[in-house]
Design a protein around this motif. Structure first.
Motif, PDB file in Angstrom:
ATOM      1  N   ASN A  82       0.807  -1.228   0.000  1.00 52.05           N
ATOM      2  CA  ASN A  82       0.000   0.000   0.000  1.00 52.05           C
ATOM      3  C   ASN A  82       0.838   1.275   0.000  1.00 52.05           C
ATOM      4  OD1 ASN A  82      -3.075  -0.687   0.400  1.00 52.05           O
ATOM      5  ND2 ASN A  82      -1.921  -2.170   1.616  1.00 52.05           N
ATOM      6  N   ILE A  83       2.156   1.134  -0.149  1.00 53.23           N
ATOM      7  CA  ILE A  83       2.993   2.334  -0.238  1.00 53.23           C
ATOM      8  C   ILE A  83       2.555   3.192  -1.422  1.00 53.23           C
ATOM      9  CG2 ILE A  83       5.319   3.182  -0.708  1.00 53.23           C
ATOM     10  CD1 ILE A  83       6.410   0.801   0.848  1.00 53.23           C
ATOM     11  N   GLY A  84       2.334   2.566  -2.548  1.00 52.81           N
ATOM     12  CA  GLY A  84       1.909   3.296  -3.743  1.00 52.81           C
ATOM     13  C   GLY A  84       0.565   3.971  -3.562  1.00 52.81           C
ATOM     14  N   VAL A  85      -0.320   3.335  -2.790  1.00 50.26           N
ATOM     15  CA  VAL A  85      -1.641   3.922  -2.545  1.00 50.26           C
ATOM     16  C   VAL A  85      -1.506   5.227  -1.750  1.00 50.26           C
ATOM     17  CG1 VAL A  85      -3.915   3.556  -1.511  1.00 50.26           C
ATOM     18  CG2 VAL A  85      -2.697   1.632  -2.570  1.00 50.26           C
ATOM     19  N   ALA A  86      -0.693   5.175  -0.683  1.00 47.99           N
ATOM     20  CA  ALA A  86      -0.488   6.373   0.138  1.00 47.99           C
ATOM     21  C   ALA A  86       0.166   7.487  -0.669  1.00 47.99           C
ATOM     22  CB  ALA A  86       0.373   6.028   1.356  1.00 47.99           C
ATOM     23  N   CYS A  87       1.154   7.127  -1.464  1.00 46.85           N
ATOM     24  CA  CYS A  87       1.822   8.135  -2.302  1.00 46.85           C
ATOM     25  C   CYS A  87       0.874   8.667  -3.371  1.00 46.85           C
ATOM     26  CB  CYS A  87       3.070   7.526  -2.950  1.00 46.85           C
ATOM     27  SG  CYS A  87       4.389   7.152  -1.773  1.00 46.85           S
ATOM     28  N   GLY A  88       0.008   7.804  -3.884  1.00 46.02           N
ATOM     29  CA  GLY A  88      -0.961   8.220  -4.891  1.00 46.02           C
ATOM     30  C   GLY A  88      -1.960   9.220  -4.344  1.00 46.02           C
ATOM     31  N   TYR A  89      -2.499   8.930  -3.146  1.00 45.73           N
ATOM     32  CA  TYR A  89      -3.414   9.886  -2.508  1.00 45.73           C
ATOM     33  C   TYR A  89      -2.712  11.226  -2.280  1.00 45.73           C
ATOM     34  CZ  TYR A  89      -7.191   6.564  -1.458  1.00 45.73           C
ATOM     35  OH  TYR A  89      -8.247   5.685  -1.552  1.00 45.73           O
ATOM     36  N   SER A  90      -1.433  11.178  -1.876  1.00 40.32           N
ATOM     37  CA  SER A  90      -0.681  12.408  -1.647  1.00 40.32           C
ATOM     38  C   SER A  90      -0.526  13.203  -2.936  1.00 40.32           C
ATOM     39  CB  SER A  90       0.705  12.084  -1.069  1.00 40.32           C
ATOM     40  OG  SER A  90       0.598  11.492   0.199  1.00 40.32           O
ATOM     41  N   ALA A  91      -0.157  12.507  -4.009  1.00 38.75           N
ATOM     42  CA  ALA A  91       0.066  13.187  -5.287  1.00 38.75           C
ATOM     43  C   ALA A  91      -1.214  13.849  -5.791  1.00 38.75           C
ATOM     44  CB  ALA A  91       0.597  12.197  -6.323  1.00 38.75           C
ATOM     45  N   VAL A  92      -2.340  13.151  -5.663  1.00 38.93           N
ATOM     46  CA  VAL A  92      -3.626  13.723  -6.087  1.00 38.93           C
ATOM     47  C   VAL A  92      -3.950  14.967  -5.252  1.00 38.93           C
ATOM     48  CG1 VAL A  92      -6.121  13.325  -6.182  1.00 38.93           C
ATOM     49  CG2 VAL A  92      -4.548  11.557  -6.977  1.00 38.93           C
ATOM     50  N   ALA A  93      -3.679  14.884  -3.947  1.00 39.18           N
ATOM     51  CA  ALA A  93      -3.943  16.023  -3.057  1.00 39.18           C
ATOM     52  C   ALA A  93      -3.071  17.220  -3.419  1.00 39.18           C
ATOM     53  CB  ALA A  93      -3.704  15.606  -1.609  1.00 39.18           C
ATOM     54  N   TRP A  94      -1.788  16.979  -3.657  1.00 39.60           N
ATOM     55  CA  TRP A  94      -0.876  18.082  -4.002  1.00 39.60           C
ATOM     56  C   TRP A  94      -1.307  18.770  -5.295  1.00 39.60           C
ATOM     57  CZ3 TRP A  94       4.028  14.573  -3.216  1.00 39.60           C
ATOM     58  CH2 TRP A  94       4.127  14.240  -1.857  1.00 39.60           C
ATOM     59  N   GLN A  95      -1.736  17.955  -6.274  1.00 44.84           N
ATOM     60  CA  GLN A  95      -2.211  18.531  -7.538  1.00 44.84           C
ATOM     61  C   GLN A  95      -3.474  19.362  -7.318  1.00 44.84           C
ATOM     62  OE1 GLN A  95      -2.619  15.031  -9.950  1.00 44.84           O
ATOM     63  NE2 GLN A  95      -0.422  14.855 -10.356  1.00 44.84           N
ATOM     64  N   SER A  96      -4.356  18.888  -6.437  1.00 48.65           N
ATOM     65  CA  SER A  96      -5.580  19.639  -6.130  1.00 48.65           C
ATOM     66  C   SER A  96      -5.241  20.977  -5.481  1.00 48.65           C
ATOM     67  CB  SER A  96      -6.493  18.825  -5.204  1.00 48.65           C
ATOM     68  OG  SER A  96      -6.989  17.683  -5.860  1.00 48.65           O
ATOM     69  N   LEU A  97      -4.271  20.970  -4.571  1.00 53.51           N
ATOM     70  CA  LEU A  97      -3.860  22.219  -3.921  1.00 53.51           C
ATOM     71  C   LEU A  97      -3.315  23.219  -4.936  1.00 53.51           C
ATOM     72  CD1 LEU A  97      -2.085  21.183  -0.586  1.00 53.51           C
ATOM     73  CD2 LEU A  97      -4.176  22.524  -0.834  1.00 53.51           C
ATOM     74  N   LEU A  98      -2.471  22.736  -5.829  1.00 55.76           N
ATOM     75  CA  LEU A  98      -1.896  23.625  -6.845  1.00 55.76           C
ATOM     76  C   LEU A  98      -2.992  24.180  -7.757  1.00 55.76           C
ATOM     77  CD1 LEU A  98       1.331  21.624  -7.788  1.00 55.76           C
ATOM     78  CD2 LEU A  98       1.215  23.804  -6.573  1.00 55.76           C
ATOM     79  N   ARG A  99      -3.941  23.323  -8.105  1.00 50.36           N
ATOM     80  CA  ARG A  99      -5.044  23.778  -8.962  1.00 50.36           C
ATOM     81  C   ARG A  99      -5.886  24.823  -8.227  1.00 50.36           C
ATOM     82  NH1 ARG A  99      -6.096  19.128 -10.637  1.00 50.36           N
ATOM     83  NH2 ARG A  99      -7.625  18.552  -9.052  1.00 50.36           N
ATOM     84  N   GLY A 100      -6.152  24.581  -6.946  1.00 50.16           N
ATOM     85  CA  GLY A 100      -6.926  25.536  -6.160  1.00 50.16           C
ATOM     86  C   GLY A 100      -6.211  26.867  -6.008  1.00 50.16           C
ATOM     87  N   LEU A 101      -4.907  26.810  -5.770  1.00 45.46           N
ATOM     88  CA  LEU A 101      -4.134  28.048  -5.637  1.00 45.46           C
ATOM     89  C   LEU A 101      -4.151  28.848  -6.935  1.00 45.46           C
ATOM     90  CD1 LEU A 101      -1.046  26.819  -3.596  1.00 45.46           C
ATOM     91  CD2 LEU A 101      -2.730  28.514  -2.871  1.00 45.46           C
ATOM     92  N   GLY A 102      -4.146  28.132  -8.053  1.00 46.24           N
ATOM     93  CA  GLY A 102      -4.149  28.799  -9.346  1.00 46.24           C
ATOM     94  C   GLY A 102      -5.439  29.553  -9.631  1.00 46.24           C
ATOM     95  N   LYS A 103      -6.505  29.235  -8.888  1.00 43.62           N
ATOM     96  CA  LYS A 103      -7.794  29.899  -9.101  1.00 43.62           C
ATOM     97  C   LYS A 103      -8.022  31.082  -8.161  1.00 43.62           C
ATOM     98  CE  LYS A 103     -10.178  25.567 -10.351  1.00 43.62           C
ATOM     99  NZ  LYS A 103     -11.241  24.645  -9.901  1.00 43.62           N
ATOM    100  N   LEU A 104      -7.178  31.233  -7.148  1.00 40.03           N
ATOM    101  CA  LEU A 104      -7.434  32.246  -6.125  1.00 40.03           C
ATOM    102  C   LEU A 104      -7.101  33.650  -6.606  1.00 40.03           C
ATOM    103  CD1 LEU A 104      -6.193  30.655  -2.784  1.00 40.03           C
ATOM    104  CD2 LEU A 104      -8.506  30.728  -3.713  1.00 40.03           C
ATOM    105  N   GLN A 105      -7.968  34.568  -6.223  1.00 43.17           N
ATOM    106  CA  GLN A 105      -7.749  35.994  -6.481  1.00 43.17           C
ATOM    107  C   GLN A 105      -8.101  36.753  -5.205  1.00 43.17           C
ATOM    108  OE1 GLN A 105     -10.551  36.359  -9.722  1.00 43.17           O
ATOM    109  NE2 GLN A 105      -8.911  36.377 -11.247  1.00 43.17           N
ATOM    110  N   PRO A 106      -7.202  37.582  -4.685  1.00 45.03           N
ATOM    111  CA  PRO A 106      -7.520  38.312  -3.448  1.00 45.03           C
ATOM    112  C   PRO A 106      -8.654  39.304  -3.663  1.00 45.03           C
ATOM    113  CG  PRO A 106      -5.464  39.103  -4.415  1.00 45.03           C
ATOM    114  CD  PRO A 106      -5.859  37.890  -5.195  1.00 45.03           C
ATOM    115  N   HIS A 107      -9.562  39.362  -2.718  1.00 51.27           N
ATOM    116  CA  HIS A 107     -10.662  40.327  -2.752  1.00 51.27           C
ATOM    117  C   HIS A 107     -10.181  41.581  -2.028  1.00 51.27           C
ATOM    118  CE1 HIS A 107     -14.470  42.203  -2.703  1.00 51.27           C
ATOM    119  NE2 HIS A 107     -15.222  41.114  -2.786  1.00 51.27           N
TER     120      HIS A 107
END
Length: 203
Positions: A117-142
């Motif tokens: 399950n090492i790959g599973v844990a790393c896979g969940y991490s990689a998906v999460a990191w990509q989601s964070l980067l995608r979310g940051l790319g959408k942010l605009q300060p109000h």
């Protein structure tokens, strides 16, 4: 000869093993991964909160579904996805960090199931990191909202004023600012300027 062979493969030779290779280093690695993910999990929750409070707006992406019932809404879905996946990754990393260094009578092979399950844990991490980067790319300060918030909370300047008062050796800076601002509502720009003028701080 064994040592020379192992090192010829650019591997570190371990002279002391049981039936299996010691997993201590993997335990340390997974602890470190879980710690990194915990920091990112905290960041994802804070980012979600700042979006909810309106301090950040999200860039609208065409064809993206915001809410199943509220078409006008732009959900912080990337930060929510990151939070979920980081939690799953850490559940595995924490278990592996606790489990792998332990072997029953040094003959236990239950590690084999966990190692798969090492790959599973790393896979969940990689998906999460990509989601964070995608979310940051959408942010605009109000900026407008932030300026309005600051303009309604002049008490936030109590700390830097207190620091300056200490710098110039003025008496009881903490107590003076506490009396002015603690529990007070409606500390105004004019009131704060009047206080500063009365402290004797240099211009």
């Amino acid at each position: 000869h064994n040592k020379a062979f192992v090192e010829s493969l650019d591997l570190e030779f371990n002279p002391y093993t049981t039936q299996i290779e010691s997993h201590d280093s993997l335990g340390e690695l997974f602890d470190a991964m879980a710690a990194i993910n915990s920091i990112l999990l905290d960041f994802a929750r804070d980012a979600w909160g700042y979006v909810s409070l309106g301090y950040f707006k999200q860039r609208v992406v065409a064809n993206e579904v915001g809410s199943s019932t509220m078409p006008h809404k732009v959900n912080p879905i990337d930060f929510e996805n990151a939070e979920g996946n980081l939690g799953l990754a850490n559940a595995l990393f924490r278990h592996m960090a606790d489990k792998l260094p332990v072997s029953r009578f040094q003959r236990d092979l239950s590690d084999s199931t966990v190692l798969r399950n090492i790959g599973v844990a790393c896979g969940y991490s990689a998906v999460a990191w990509q989601s964070l980067l995608r979310g940051l790319g959408k942010l605009q300060p109000h900026e407008t909202l932030m300026r309005e918030e600051l303009d309604h909370h002049w008490e936030l300047l109590a700390e830097p004023i207190q620091t300056l008062m200490r710098r110039y050796g003025l008496p009881d800076p903490y107590e003076q600012l506490k009396a002015l601002t603690r529990g007070a509502h409606g500390v105004t720009k004019e009131g704060l300027h009047e206080f500063i003028d009365g402290t004797g701080l240099p211009d």
